[in-house]
Design a protein around this motif. Structure first.
Motif, PDB file in Angstrom:
ATOM      1  N   MET A 125      75.756  31.437  22.948  1.00 54.05           N
ATOM      2  CA  MET A 125      75.388  30.573  23.746  1.00 54.05           C
ATOM      3  C   MET A 125      73.562  31.109  23.911  1.00 54.05           C
ATOM      4  SD  MET A 125      74.024  28.098  25.929  1.00 54.05           S
ATOM      5  CE  MET A 125      76.395  27.865  27.003  1.00 54.05           C
ATOM      6  N   MET A 126      72.836  30.405  24.063  1.00 54.29           N
ATOM      7  CA  MET A 126      71.476  30.589  23.976  1.00 54.29           C
ATOM      8  C   MET A 126      70.675  30.654  24.864  1.00 54.29           C
ATOM      9  SD  MET A 126      71.107  30.508  20.448  1.00 54.29           S
ATOM     10  CE  MET A 126      69.814  31.406  20.710  1.00 54.29           C
ATOM     11  N   SER A 127      69.831  31.053  25.092  1.00 53.47           N
ATOM     12  CA  SER A 127      70.275  31.853  27.074  1.00 53.47           C
ATOM     13  C   SER A 127      68.821  32.888  27.188  1.00 53.47           C
ATOM     14  CB  SER A 127      71.309  32.107  27.370  1.00 53.47           C
ATOM     15  OG  SER A 127      70.780  32.924  28.349  1.00 53.47           O
ATOM     16  N   PRO A 128      67.375  32.776  27.671  1.00 56.87           N
ATOM     17  CA  PRO A 128      66.489  33.447  27.894  1.00 56.87           C
ATOM     18  C   PRO A 128      67.146  34.893  28.782  1.00 56.87           C
ATOM     19  CG  PRO A 128      66.115  31.165  29.071  1.00 56.87           C
ATOM     20  CD  PRO A 128      67.844  31.260  28.432  1.00 56.87           C
ATOM     21  N   SER A 129      68.556  34.868  29.516  1.00 59.26           N
ATOM     22  CA  SER A 129      68.861  36.054  30.039  1.00 59.26           C
ATOM     23  C   SER A 129      69.579  36.617  28.876  1.00 59.26           C
ATOM     24  CB  SER A 129      68.985  35.684  31.552  1.00 59.26           C
ATOM     25  OG  SER A 129      69.763  34.574  31.264  1.00 59.26           O
ATOM     26  N   VAL A 150      75.157  26.961  21.042  1.00 67.78           N
ATOM     27  CA  VAL A 150      75.399  26.613  21.982  1.00 67.78           C
ATOM     28  C   VAL A 150      74.286  26.387  22.954  1.00 67.78           C
ATOM     29  CG1 VAL A 150      76.661  25.772  24.582  1.00 67.78           C
ATOM     30  CG2 VAL A 150      77.764  26.865  22.635  1.00 67.78           C
ATOM     31  N   CYS A 151      73.181  25.050  22.511  1.00 57.14           N
ATOM     32  CA  CYS A 151      72.342  24.965  23.210  1.00 57.14           C
ATOM     33  C   CYS A 151      72.087  24.096  24.492  1.00 57.14           C
ATOM     34  CB  CYS A 151      71.532  24.107  21.934  1.00 57.14           C
ATOM     35  SG  CYS A 151      71.255  23.938  20.305  1.00 57.14           S
ATOM     36  N   GLY A 152      71.329  25.163  25.426  1.00 58.06           N
ATOM     37  CA  GLY A 152      71.124  24.547  26.678  1.00 58.06           C
ATOM     38  C   GLY A 152      70.201  23.854  26.931  1.00 58.06           C
ATOM     39  N   ARG A 153      69.987  23.361  27.866  1.00 60.32           N
ATOM     40  CA  ARG A 153      68.882  21.951  28.609  1.00 60.32           C
ATOM     41  C   ARG A 153      68.857  22.396  29.925  1.00 60.32           C
ATOM     42  NH1 ARG A 153      64.431  19.317  25.900  1.00 60.32           N
ATOM     43  NH2 ARG A 153      64.838  20.876  23.501  1.00 60.32           N
ATOM     44  N   TYR A 154      67.677  21.746  30.036  1.00 63.14           N
ATOM     45  CA  TYR A 154      67.493  21.897  31.625  1.00 63.14           C
ATOM     46  C   TYR A 154      67.297  22.760  32.176  1.00 63.14           C
ATOM     47  CZ  TYR A 154      69.700  16.543  30.546  1.00 63.14           C
ATOM     48  OH  TYR A 154      69.861  16.224  29.831  1.00 63.14           O
ATOM     49  N   GLU A 155      67.459  23.181  33.442  1.00 59.39           N
ATOM     50  CA  GLU A 155      68.025  24.979  34.167  1.00 59.39           C
ATOM     51  C   GLU A 155      68.655  25.460  33.821  1.00 59.39           C
ATOM     52  OE1 GLU A 155      65.362  25.687  35.247  1.00 59.39           O
ATOM     53  OE2 GLU A 155      64.482  24.044  35.254  1.00 59.39           O
ATOM     54  N   PHE A 157      60.058  34.532  26.731  1.00 60.52           N
ATOM     55  CA  PHE A 157      60.058  33.494  26.796  1.00 60.52           C
ATOM     56  C   PHE A 157      60.864  32.201  27.201  1.00 60.52           C
ATOM     57  CE2 PHE A 157      59.805  34.270  22.301  1.00 60.52           C
ATOM     58  CZ  PHE A 157      60.150  33.314  22.431  1.00 60.52           C
ATOM     59  N   VAL A 158      60.399  31.236  27.924  1.00 67.56           N
ATOM     60  CA  VAL A 158      61.006  30.404  27.734  1.00 67.56           C
ATOM     61  C   VAL A 158      61.318  28.541  27.995  1.00 67.56           C
ATOM     62  CG1 VAL A 158      62.368  28.870  29.760  1.00 67.56           C
ATOM     63  CG2 VAL A 158      61.441  31.570  30.476  1.00 67.56           C
ATOM     64  N   LEU A 159      62.187  28.227  26.642  1.00 64.27           N
ATOM     65  CA  LEU A 159      61.827  27.129  26.234  1.00 64.27           C
ATOM     66  C   LEU A 159      62.344  26.223  26.524  1.00 64.27           C
ATOM     67  CD1 LEU A 159      62.634  28.909  22.341  1.00 64.27           C
ATOM     68  CD2 LEU A 159      60.108  28.114  23.612  1.00 64.27           C
ATOM     69  N   ILE A 208      65.317  25.147  18.841  1.00 64.87           N
ATOM     70  CA  ILE A 208      64.638  25.921  18.395  1.00 64.87           C
ATOM     71  C   ILE A 208      65.446  27.814  18.113  1.00 64.87           C
ATOM     72  CG2 ILE A 208      62.567  26.722  18.699  1.00 64.87           C
ATOM     73  CD1 ILE A 208      61.338  24.450  19.541  1.00 64.87           C
ATOM     74  N   PRO A 209      65.551  28.052  19.872  1.00 67.45           N
ATOM     75  CA  PRO A 209      66.856  29.205  19.602  1.00 67.45           C
ATOM     76  C   PRO A 209      68.169  29.072  18.169  1.00 67.45           C
ATOM     77  CG  PRO A 209      65.963  29.225  21.116  1.00 67.45           C
ATOM     78  CD  PRO A 209      65.436  27.339  20.798  1.00 67.45           C
ATOM     79  N   ALA A 210      68.218  28.649  18.396  1.00 63.50           N
ATOM     80  CA  ALA A 210      69.685  28.047  17.661  1.00 63.50           C
ATOM     81  C   ALA A 210      68.961  27.894  15.600  1.00 63.50           C
ATOM     82  CB  ALA A 210      70.455  26.835  17.708  1.00 63.50           C
TER      83      ALA A 210
HETATM   84  N1  SAH Z   1      66.667  28.364  34.789  1.00 66.27           N
HETATM   85  C1  SAH Z   1      66.321  29.092  32.906  1.00 66.27           C
HETATM   86  C2  SAH Z   1      65.717  28.321  31.733  1.00 66.27           C
HETATM   87  C3  SAH Z   1      66.676  27.472  30.955  1.00 66.27           C
HETATM   88  S1  SAH Z   1      65.457  26.742  29.691  1.00 66.27           S
HETATM   89  C4  SAH Z   1      66.066  30.777  33.156  1.00 66.27           C
HETATM   90  O1  SAH Z   1      65.056  30.749  33.740  1.00 66.27           O
HETATM   91  O2  SAH Z   1      66.719  31.907  32.387  1.00 66.27           O
HETATM   92  C5  SAH Z   1      67.045  25.982  29.520  1.00 66.27           C
HETATM   93  C6  SAH Z   1      67.481  26.195  28.080  1.00 66.27           C
HETATM   94  O3  SAH Z   1      66.524  26.494  27.008  1.00 66.27           O
HETATM   95  C7  SAH Z   1      68.770  27.698  28.350  1.00 66.27           C
HETATM   96  O4  SAH Z   1      69.593  26.851  28.484  1.00 66.27           O
HETATM   97  C8  SAH Z   1      68.782  28.207  26.913  1.00 66.27           C
HETATM   98  O5  SAH Z   1      69.852  27.295  26.458  1.00 66.27           O
HETATM   99  C9  SAH Z   1      67.359  27.730  25.990  1.00 66.27           C
HETATM  100  N2  SAH Z   1      66.463  28.436  26.179  1.00 66.27           N
HETATM  101  C10 SAH Z   1      65.359  28.727  26.691  1.00 66.27           C
HETATM  102  N3  SAH Z   1      64.507  30.036  26.429  1.00 66.27           N
HETATM  103  C11 SAH Z   1      65.246  30.516  25.500  1.00 66.27           C
HETATM  104  C12 SAH Z   1      65.492  31.664  24.669  1.00 66.27           C
HETATM  105  N4  SAH Z   1      63.816  32.690  24.931  1.00 66.27           N
HETATM  106  N5  SAH Z   1      66.371  31.741  23.816  1.00 66.27           N
HETATM  107  C13 SAH Z   1      67.127  31.598  23.733  1.00 66.27           C
HETATM  108  N6  SAH Z   1      67.315  30.230  24.801  1.00 66.27           N
HETATM  109  C14 SAH Z   1      66.593  29.671  25.479  1.00 66.27           C
END
Ligand code: SAH
Length: 241
Positions: A94-98, A119-124, A144-146, A151-153
């Motif tokens: 899962m692509m995830s900023p956390s 897996v590409c997330g969207r929204y929150e 950083f948060v996209l 783009i991460p994938a």
């Molecule tokens: N509310 C979430 C941010 C969601 S960003 C938070 O605070 O953690 C929406 C999606 O963008 C995420 O589900 C993830 O798939 C992708 N994304 C954003 N920034 C990313 C990063 N730095 N690395 C990987 N995926 C990222």
């Protein structure tokens, strides 16, 4: 002829709500060539095609309140089930900023896999139950948060792809790059020898490979110490030459 590692195909399945974002990415440059040569098999799946909702919804409000929308588990899990059916082993990410940081070491590990699902997330973001029960790991491409995981994938695909034997044409180039041995790459120059009064370092023109190697090594060390002292610490722990 002996069958070498380069005859292997690495398959990526990418789950997204925005398949169109991958068109240019997959159909240009080295990635296109690698797909034509069967080094890479990359398939894009639209998560929206797997929703059971009659309005094709894929997201909903967060339990407990809060801003924004959360991607429902059902469409993602149904896509995963279809994509993975009858195939193993598969690494699901899962692509995830956390998530844990994606880096060159991780790219090297993933280049050994046969099947990778991104897996590409969207929204929150996505319903946490997807991460807990249907995903092997979450990866972040940086602090950083996209707006989405597309783009991460792409970053993961490209970093891993260039480590697949045969992708770059010149295997040595992947070995000498930044992060190999926890060093940033030394500075590089090409013609002309003098550009608008700026000269190439003399040592590169001296023709003595030993001297040149030594200079490159020292420059790499210097640059790493200035910009990424954290890497030098890692380097000391790993006993790199
Ligand atoms: N509310 C979430 C941010 C969601 S960003 C938070 O605070 O953690 C929406 C999606 O963008 C995420 O589900 C993830 O798939 C992708 N994304 C954003 N920034 C990313 C990063 N730095 N690395 C990987 N995926 C990222």
């Amino acid at each position: 002829m002996q069958l070498t590692d380069s005859s292997r195909t690495l398959r990526f399945d990418i789950l997204t709500l925005f398949p169109g974002m991958f068109e240019g990415f997959l159909n240009e440059s080295l990635l296109k060539k690698a797909r034509d040569k069967n080094l890479l098999d990359i398939r894009i799946h639209n998560i929206r095609d797997y929703t059971l909702d009659k309005h094709k919804r894929v997201d909903d409000y967060p339990f407990g309140g809060g801003v924004g929308m959360i991607m429902n588990a059902e469409p993602i899990v149904r896509t995963l089930e279809t994509v993975k059916e009858g195939r193993s082993p598969i690494r699901t990410i899962m692509m995830s900023p956390s998530g844990l940081p994606f880096n060159q070491e991780k790219a090297r590990q993933l280049a050994q896999e046969e099947n990778i699902v991104l897996v590409c997330g969207r929204y929150e973001g996505v319903d946490e139950r997807v991460n807990q029960h249907y995903v092997d790991e979450e990866l972040s491409i940086g602090d950083f948060v996209l707006s989405g995981g597309e783009i991460p994938a792409m970053a993961v695909v490209e970093a891993v792809a260039r480590l697949v034997p045969g992708f770059m044409g010149d295997e040595a180039s992947a070995e000498e790059e930044s992060y190999t041995g926890h060093l940033l790459e030394y500075p590089q120059y090409t013609r002309p020898q003098e550009f608008r009064g700026h000269k190439v370092p003399d040592v590169l023109l001296c023709g003595d490979p030993k001297k040149i190697k030594q200079w490159q090594y020292e420059e790499a060390l210097k640059k790493t110490a200035e910009r990424r002292p954290d890497l030098l610490k890692k380097r000391a722990r790993s006993n790199s030459p």
